[in-house]
Write a protein that holds these residues in place. Sequence first.
Motif, PDB file in Angstrom:
ATOM      1  N   ALA A  55       8.833   6.703   3.921  1.00 38.28           N
ATOM      2  CA  ALA A  55      10.212   7.108   4.249  1.00 38.28           C
ATOM      3  C   ALA A  55      10.936   7.558   2.978  1.00 38.28           C
ATOM      4  CB  ALA A  55      10.957   5.960   4.910  1.00 38.28           C
ATOM      5  N   ASP A  56      10.713   6.825   1.897  1.00 35.84           N
ATOM      6  CA  ASP A  56      11.299   7.194   0.599  1.00 35.84           C
ATOM      7  C   ASP A  56      10.835   8.585   0.169  1.00 35.84           C
ATOM      8  OD1 ASP A  56      12.921   5.140  -0.046  1.00 35.84           O
ATOM      9  OD2 ASP A  56      11.605   4.238  -1.559  1.00 35.84           O
ATOM     10  N   ALA A  57       9.534   8.801   0.278  1.00 41.22           N
ATOM     11  CA  ALA A  57       8.964  10.084  -0.159  1.00 41.22           C
ATOM     12  C   ALA A  57       9.505  11.224   0.701  1.00 41.22           C
ATOM     13  CB  ALA A  57       7.436  10.030  -0.094  1.00 41.22           C
ATOM     14  N   ARG A  58       9.632  10.963   1.999  1.00 36.70           N
ATOM     15  CA  ARG A  58      10.163  12.007   2.894  1.00 36.70           C
ATOM     16  C   ARG A  58      11.623  12.308   2.562  1.00 36.70           C
ATOM     17  NH1 ARG A  58       7.189   9.554   7.039  1.00 36.70           N
ATOM     18  NH2 ARG A  58       9.026   8.414   7.758  1.00 36.70           N
ATOM     19  N   ALA A  59      12.366  11.239   2.260  1.00 39.39           N
ATOM     20  CA  ALA A  59      13.783  11.428   1.910  1.00 39.39           C
ATOM     21  C   ALA A  59      13.911  12.259   0.635  1.00 39.39           C
ATOM     22  CB  ALA A  59      14.457  10.072   1.734  1.00 39.39           C
ATOM     23  N   LEU A  60      13.040  11.980  -0.329  1.00 41.29           N
ATOM     24  CA  LEU A  60      13.112  12.732  -1.585  1.00 41.29           C
ATOM     25  C   LEU A  60      12.747  14.201  -1.354  1.00 41.29           C
ATOM     26  CD1 LEU A  60      13.808  12.236  -4.552  1.00 41.29           C
ATOM     27  CD2 LEU A  60      11.376  11.945  -5.014  1.00 41.29           C
ATOM     28  N   GLN A  61      11.781  14.410  -0.469  1.00 39.88           N
ATOM     29  CA  GLN A  61      11.392  15.785  -0.139  1.00 39.88           C
ATOM     30  C   GLN A  61      12.553  16.516   0.548  1.00 39.88           C
ATOM     31  OE1 GLN A  61       7.968  16.077   2.400  1.00 39.88           O
ATOM     32  NE2 GLN A  61       7.871  18.306   2.224  1.00 39.88           N
ATOM     33  N   TRP A 118      16.285  12.804  -9.390  1.00 46.88           N
ATOM     34  CA  TRP A 118      16.757  14.049  -8.753  1.00 46.88           C
ATOM     35  C   TRP A 118      16.026  15.250  -9.341  1.00 46.88           C
ATOM     36  CZ3 TRP A 118      18.268  11.115  -5.412  1.00 46.88           C
ATOM     37  CH2 TRP A 118      19.289  10.195  -5.514  1.00 46.88           C
ATOM     38  N   LYS A 119      15.806  15.197 -10.656  1.00 50.88           N
ATOM     39  CA  LYS A 119      15.177  16.353 -11.307  1.00 50.88           C
ATOM     40  C   LYS A 119      13.709  16.519 -10.932  1.00 50.88           C
ATOM     41  CE  LYS A 119      18.201  16.910 -15.289  1.00 50.88           C
ATOM     42  NZ  LYS A 119      18.381  16.643 -16.729  1.00 50.88           N
ATOM     43  N   ILE A 120      13.051  15.378 -10.707  1.00 53.10           N
ATOM     44  CA  ILE A 120      11.608  15.475 -10.409  1.00 53.10           C
ATOM     45  C   ILE A 120      11.366  15.719  -8.918  1.00 53.10           C
ATOM     46  CG2 ILE A 120      10.978  13.060  -9.917  1.00 53.10           C
ATOM     47  CD1 ILE A 120       8.574  13.508 -11.794  1.00 53.10           C
ATOM     48  N   ALA A 121      12.419  15.599  -8.113  1.00 56.51           N
ATOM     49  CA  ALA A 121      12.266  15.683  -6.648  1.00 56.51           C
ATOM     50  C   ALA A 121      11.445  16.895  -6.170  1.00 56.51           C
ATOM     51  CB  ALA A 121      13.634  15.651  -5.984  1.00 56.51           C
ATOM     52  N   ALA A 169       0.840  -1.203   0.000  1.00 54.94           N
ATOM     53  CA  ALA A 169       0.000   0.000   0.000  1.00 54.94           C
ATOM     54  C   ALA A 169       0.875   1.253   0.000  1.00 54.94           C
ATOM     55  CB  ALA A 169      -0.884  -0.019   1.239  1.00 54.94           C
ATOM     56  N   LEU A 170       0.269   2.336  -0.479  1.00 57.00           N
ATOM     57  CA  LEU A 170       1.048   3.576  -0.572  1.00 57.00           C
ATOM     58  C   LEU A 170       1.349   4.178   0.797  1.00 57.00           C
ATOM     59  CD1 LEU A 170      -0.368   5.382  -3.703  1.00 57.00           C
ATOM     60  CD2 LEU A 170       1.890   4.425  -3.407  1.00 57.00           C
ATOM     61  N   ASP A 171       0.639   3.699   1.844  1.00 58.80           N
ATOM     62  CA  ASP A 171       0.943   4.216   3.182  1.00 58.80           C
ATOM     63  C   ASP A 171       1.956   3.322   3.901  1.00 58.80           C
ATOM     64  OD1 ASP A 171      -0.662   2.092   3.567  1.00 58.80           O
ATOM     65  OD2 ASP A 171      -2.145   3.104   4.827  1.00 58.80           O
ATOM     66  N   ASP A 172       2.573   2.419   3.156  1.00 55.40           N
ATOM     67  CA  ASP A 172       3.632   1.577   3.710  1.00 55.40           C
ATOM     68  C   ASP A 172       4.737   2.480   4.276  1.00 55.40           C
ATOM     69  OD1 ASP A 172       6.327   0.185   3.402  1.00 55.40           O
ATOM     70  OD2 ASP A 172       4.939  -1.477   3.091  1.00 55.40           O
ATOM     71  N   PRO A 173       5.231   2.158   5.511  1.00 56.39           N
ATOM     72  CA  PRO A 173       6.241   3.038   6.130  1.00 56.39           C
ATOM     73  C   PRO A 173       7.490   3.225   5.262  1.00 56.39           C
ATOM     74  CG  PRO A 173       5.505   1.341   7.668  1.00 56.39           C
ATOM     75  CD  PRO A 173       4.845   1.048   6.367  1.00 56.39           C
ATOM     76  N   GLY A 233       2.551  10.279  -2.048  1.00 56.27           N
ATOM     77  CA  GLY A 233       1.350   9.465  -2.245  1.00 56.27           C
ATOM     78  C   GLY A 233       0.973   9.286  -3.698  1.00 56.27           C
ATOM     79  N   ARG A 234       1.689   9.974  -4.592  1.00 52.01           N
ATOM     80  CA  ARG A 234       1.357   9.849  -6.006  1.00 52.01           C
ATOM     81  C   ARG A 234       1.724   8.460  -6.528  1.00 52.01           C
ATOM     82  NH1 ARG A 234       4.293  13.447 -10.575  1.00 52.01           N
ATOM     83  NH2 ARG A 234       6.035  12.170  -9.890  1.00 52.01           N
ATOM     84  N   ALA A 235       2.943   8.033  -6.185  1.00 54.08           N
ATOM     85  CA  ALA A 235       3.414   6.719  -6.645  1.00 54.08           C
ATOM     86  C   ALA A 235       4.559   6.270  -5.757  1.00 54.08           C
ATOM     87  CB  ALA A 235       3.883   6.820  -8.086  1.00 54.08           C
ATOM     88  N   ARG A 236       4.889   5.010  -5.846  1.00 54.35           N
ATOM     89  CA  ARG A 236       6.090   4.517  -5.160  1.00 54.35           C
ATOM     90  C   ARG A 236       7.286   4.971  -5.983  1.00 54.35           C
ATOM     91  NH1 ARG A 236       2.649   0.505  -6.097  1.00 54.35           N
ATOM     92  NH2 ARG A 236       1.643  -0.559  -4.358  1.00 54.35           N
ATOM     93  N   ILE A 237       8.325   5.351  -5.293  1.00 54.78           N
ATOM     94  CA  ILE A 237       9.534   5.752  -6.018  1.00 54.78           C
ATOM     95  C   ILE A 237      10.078   4.566  -6.819  1.00 54.78           C
ATOM     96  CG2 ILE A 237      11.960   6.441  -5.703  1.00 54.78           C
ATOM     97  CD1 ILE A 237      11.017   8.334  -3.523  1.00 54.78           C
ATOM     98  N   SER A 238      10.031   3.374  -6.214  1.00 54.93           N
ATOM     99  CA  SER A 238      10.576   2.201  -6.925  1.00 54.93           C
ATOM    100  C   SER A 238       9.774   1.928  -8.203  1.00 54.93           C
ATOM    101  CB  SER A 238      10.561   0.977  -6.015  1.00 54.93           C
ATOM    102  OG  SER A 238       9.255   0.700  -5.594  1.00 54.93           O
ATOM    103  N   THR A 239       8.459   2.046  -8.119  1.00 55.20           N
ATOM    104  CA  THR A 239       7.618   1.803  -9.293  1.00 55.20           C
ATOM    105  C   THR A 239       7.926   2.824 -10.382  1.00 55.20           C
ATOM    106  OG1 THR A 239       5.879   0.960  -7.860  1.00 55.20           O
ATOM    107  CG2 THR A 239       5.213   1.621 -10.071  1.00 55.20           C
TER     108      THR A 239
END
Lengths: 119, 195
Positions: free
Chosen positions: B10-16, B63-66, B2-6, B72-78
């Motif tokens: 964590a990935d999304a927060r790191a990218l932010q 890096w450019k899209i960061a 799920a997209l609310d997976d920790p 919540g839009r998508a998984r970074i891995s996907t």
Amino acid sequence: MMDERDTEDRLESFFAAARDAAPQPRPDLFSRIAEDAAHAQPRTAPGLLGRFADACALLVQGSGGWRGAAALTASALFGLWLGMGDVDALGYVSDSFALEGAEDVLEPEDPFAPFQMEG
Amino acid sequence: MALDDPEIRADARALQAYAEGAKGVAEALSARHTPRVLALAYHMLGDRVEAEDVAQEAMMRLWKIAPDWEDGRARISTWLYRVTANLCTDRLRKRGRQVPLEAAGEPPDPTPGAEAQMAAKDRAAALKAALARLPESQRLAVSLRHLEERGNPEIAEIMQLSVEAVESLIARGKRGLRAALEDRAESLSYRDDPI
């Protein structure tokens, strides 16, 4: 005849071997990626102090380095002092430039005086 | 997943944090995602150097899209898998052929006493050659499912297809692999181990 399960298991053994053989990133790849990341990383927007520092740097650069900027600043301060200082002080300043006997130079004797006729 | 997976959050927060100028975050993200991106590119292209270039380019796009990444839009891995797949497709089309450069596989390790290792290497090389003979979409679907071990819903998201279409691609891809590996079995030393 092989059943479906056996076939699937044998194919899986090939997949497992391929997974194990997948290349791992080398240190130079990580270095290249880190360089890209540093280059592409957005910089935080400068605050008021940052913008002031940028403007000062631009001024220094445009006025011929630190010496030019110092001379420009000194001139500006002197101008400010003249403009805002005590008016009487200006008399002192002009007096300090006056030379002894300057009146004689500025008001010479009348060269035609001997030719003037009385009456 | 799920997209609310920790882990995803964590990935999304790191990218932010990266987008806000934090130091050291990019290295952590790179350590986590580069191996899987590189592996997929390698399975698709069959060439390590090209796969590394693709991995670098895919990470660069991250890096450019960061700054514009929406949590919540998508998984970074996907997202990275999709970018990698597209980059590989571009390269394969530029090559003008779909056979990876090293389709023949590497020669077996001649070191004595390394029989098990040789067997694994031979199998990996045989699978690599067989994968190279699959159509591009089947190769991608099979690689994601059986080499990257992603679930069908995620593969559908990566390939922007329905789950049914993905299942069909994987089934056809595996049939193709079995056929190719049967041909190859003649040249392998595992004739008692039919596919």
